[in-house]
Scaffold this motif. Structure first.
Motif, PDB file in Angstrom:
ATOM      1  N   GLY A   1       0.844  -1.187   0.000  1.00  0.00           N
ATOM      2  CA  GLY A   1       0.000   0.000   0.000  1.00  0.00           C
ATOM      3  C   GLY A   1       0.876   1.231   0.000  1.00  0.00           C
ATOM      4  O   GLY A   1       2.101   1.129  -0.102  1.00  0.00           O
ATOM      5  N   PRO A   2       0.317   2.396   0.078  1.00  0.00           N
ATOM      6  CA  PRO A   2      -1.096   2.625   0.348  1.00  0.00           C
ATOM      7  C   PRO A   2      -1.953   2.442  -0.898  1.00  0.00           C
ATOM      8  O   PRO A   2      -1.506   2.640  -2.014  1.00  0.00           O
ATOM      9  CB  PRO A   2      -1.137   4.082   0.812  1.00  0.00           C
ATOM     10  N   PHE A   3      -3.194   2.048  -0.639  1.00  0.00           N
ATOM     11  CA  PHE A   3      -4.224   1.995  -1.661  1.00  0.00           C
ATOM     12  C   PHE A   3      -5.109   3.211  -1.443  1.00  0.00           C
ATOM     13  O   PHE A   3      -5.421   3.554  -0.307  1.00  0.00           O
ATOM     14  CB  PHE A   3      -5.055   0.719  -1.537  1.00  0.00           C
ATOM     15  N   THR A   4      -5.502   3.860  -2.492  1.00  0.00           N
ATOM     16  CA  THR A   4      -6.362   5.037  -2.402  1.00  0.00           C
ATOM     17  C   THR A   4      -7.609   4.780  -3.236  1.00  0.00           C
ATOM     18  O   THR A   4      -7.510   4.559  -4.442  1.00  0.00           O
ATOM     19  CB  THR A   4      -5.618   6.289  -2.919  1.00  0.00           C
ATOM     20  N   LEU A   5      -8.760   4.782  -2.579  1.00  0.00           N
ATOM     21  CA  LEU A   5     -10.028   4.536  -3.254  1.00  0.00           C
ATOM     22  C   LEU A   5     -10.924   5.742  -3.047  1.00  0.00           C
ATOM     23  O   LEU A   5     -11.032   6.246  -1.925  1.00  0.00           O
ATOM     24  CB  LEU A   5     -10.692   3.272  -2.707  1.00  0.00           C
ATOM     25  N   ARG A   6     -11.545   6.183  -4.138  1.00  0.00           N
ATOM     26  CA  ARG A   6     -12.376   7.389  -4.124  1.00  0.00           C
ATOM     27  C   ARG A   6     -13.740   7.091  -4.721  1.00  0.00           C
ATOM     28  O   ARG A   6     -13.854   6.286  -5.641  1.00  0.00           O
ATOM     29  CB  ARG A   6     -11.746   8.486  -4.983  1.00  0.00           C
ATOM     30  N   SER A   7     -14.719   7.834  -4.251  1.00  0.00           N
ATOM     31  CA  SER A   7     -16.025   7.824  -4.902  1.00  0.00           C
ATOM     32  C   SER A   7     -15.915   8.695  -6.140  1.00  0.00           C
ATOM     33  O   SER A   7     -15.205   9.694  -6.145  1.00  0.00           O
ATOM     34  CB  SER A   7     -17.084   8.400  -3.957  1.00  0.00           C
ATOM     35  N   MET A   8     -16.630   8.358  -7.172  1.00  0.00           N
ATOM     36  CA  MET A   8     -16.669   9.209  -8.369  1.00  0.00           C
ATOM     37  C   MET A   8     -17.608  10.391  -8.159  1.00  0.00           C
ATOM     38  O   MET A   8     -17.603  11.337  -8.922  1.00  0.00           O
ATOM     39  CB  MET A   8     -17.123   8.403  -9.580  1.00  0.00           C
ATOM     40  N   PHE A   9     -18.441  10.300  -7.127  1.00  0.00           N
ATOM     41  CA  PHE A   9     -19.403  11.352  -6.827  1.00  0.00           C
ATOM     42  C   PHE A   9     -19.122  11.905  -5.442  1.00  0.00           C
ATOM     43  O   PHE A   9     -18.717  11.171  -4.547  1.00  0.00           O
ATOM     44  CB  PHE A   9     -20.837  10.808  -6.906  1.00  0.00           C
ATOM     45  N   GLY A  10     -19.341  13.192  -5.278  1.00  0.00           N
ATOM     46  CA  GLY A  10     -19.089  13.824  -4.001  1.00  0.00           C
ATOM     47  C   GLY A  10     -19.862  15.121  -3.907  1.00  0.00           C
ATOM     48  O   GLY A  10     -21.044  15.176  -4.223  1.00  0.00           O
ATOM     49  N   TYR A  11     -19.170  16.169  -3.523  1.00  0.00           N
ATOM     50  CA  TYR A  11     -19.794  17.477  -3.348  1.00  0.00           C
ATOM     51  C   TYR A  11     -19.165  18.484  -4.297  1.00  0.00           C
ATOM     52  O   TYR A  11     -17.981  18.404  -4.592  1.00  0.00           O
ATOM     53  CB  TYR A  11     -19.626  17.956  -1.903  1.00  0.00           C
ATOM     54  N   SER A  12     -19.978  19.424  -4.730  1.00  0.00           N
ATOM     55  CA  SER A  12     -19.457  20.502  -5.569  1.00  0.00           C
ATOM     56  C   SER A  12     -20.069  21.819  -5.122  1.00  0.00           C
ATOM     57  O   SER A  12     -21.189  21.860  -4.609  1.00  0.00           O
ATOM     58  CB  SER A  12     -19.736  20.247  -7.048  1.00  0.00           C
ATOM     59  N   GLY A  13     -19.291  22.896  -5.286  1.00  0.00           N
ATOM     60  CA  GLY A  13     -19.765  24.215  -4.906  1.00  0.00           C
ATOM     61  C   GLY A  13     -18.837  25.282  -5.437  1.00  0.00           C
ATOM     62  O   GLY A  13     -17.706  25.000  -5.847  1.00  0.00           O
TER      63      GLY A  13
END
Length: 170
Positions: free
Chosen positions: A106-118
């Motif tokens: 590692g490290p392994f990094t996993l992200r959501s494709m969706f989140g917050y925008s502003g």
């Protein structure tokens, strides 16, 4: 005749013992998650707005006495209290060649494709009235076995600067 049967029994027992020694450790007995970080990664700029993506980074250690092979990791992100998935990411973590006993990767990094925008600065987005906390569930799966939940955490309200995840061990 008795000798032949006894020899066959000894041969069969030896083969079974050798096969058992060479098998891979399983996810529950081998995978230890450590050095976990959660937060929000810079999702870039789209349509005039800043984006934040919930993220988890972690390392794993093989705590078993033998190697573990062919493990995938999956992070599932959800807004707390919402059964709908916000996003998920699946990665091949440990390849066919395996992770030896006592070793880490590692490290392994996993992200959501969706989140917050502003439109506001990324750090200010955490203070917005419509910002809701997100939880992440981390799972592992070896080969054709069932998914095993490794961890469930609330994503910290912090910005992360994390390097891209390394390629899987082959």
């Amino acid at each position: 005749m008795f000798r032949l049967d006894r020899r066959m029994f000894v041969l069969a027992a030896t083969l079974l013992l050798a096969a058992g020694c060479g098998r891979s450790a399983t996810v529950p007995e081998a995978i230890e998650v450590f050095d976990v970080k959660t937060g929000y990664d810079d999702g870039g700029h789209a349509s005039g707005q800043n984006r934040l993506l919930p993220t988890i980074a972690f390392k794993v250690r093989n705590k078993a006495g033998r190697p573990i092979h062919s493990v995938q990791f999956n992070a599932v992100f959800r807004v707390i209290g919402d059964p709908e998935e916000l996003g998920a990411q699946l990665v091949q973590g440990i390849g066919y060649s395996g992770l030896p006993a006592g070793q880490e990767v590692g490290p392994f990094t996993l992200r959501s494709m969706f989140g917050y925008s502003g439109e506001q600065a990324r750090r200010e987005m955490f203070q917005h009235a419509s910002f809701q906390d997100v939880q992440v569930q981390l799972f592992a799966k070896q080969g054709g076995n069932q998914w095993v939940k490794l961890s469930e955490l609330v994503v910290d309200r912090q910005l992360l600067l994390i390097a891209k995840a390394p390629a899987a061990r082959k």
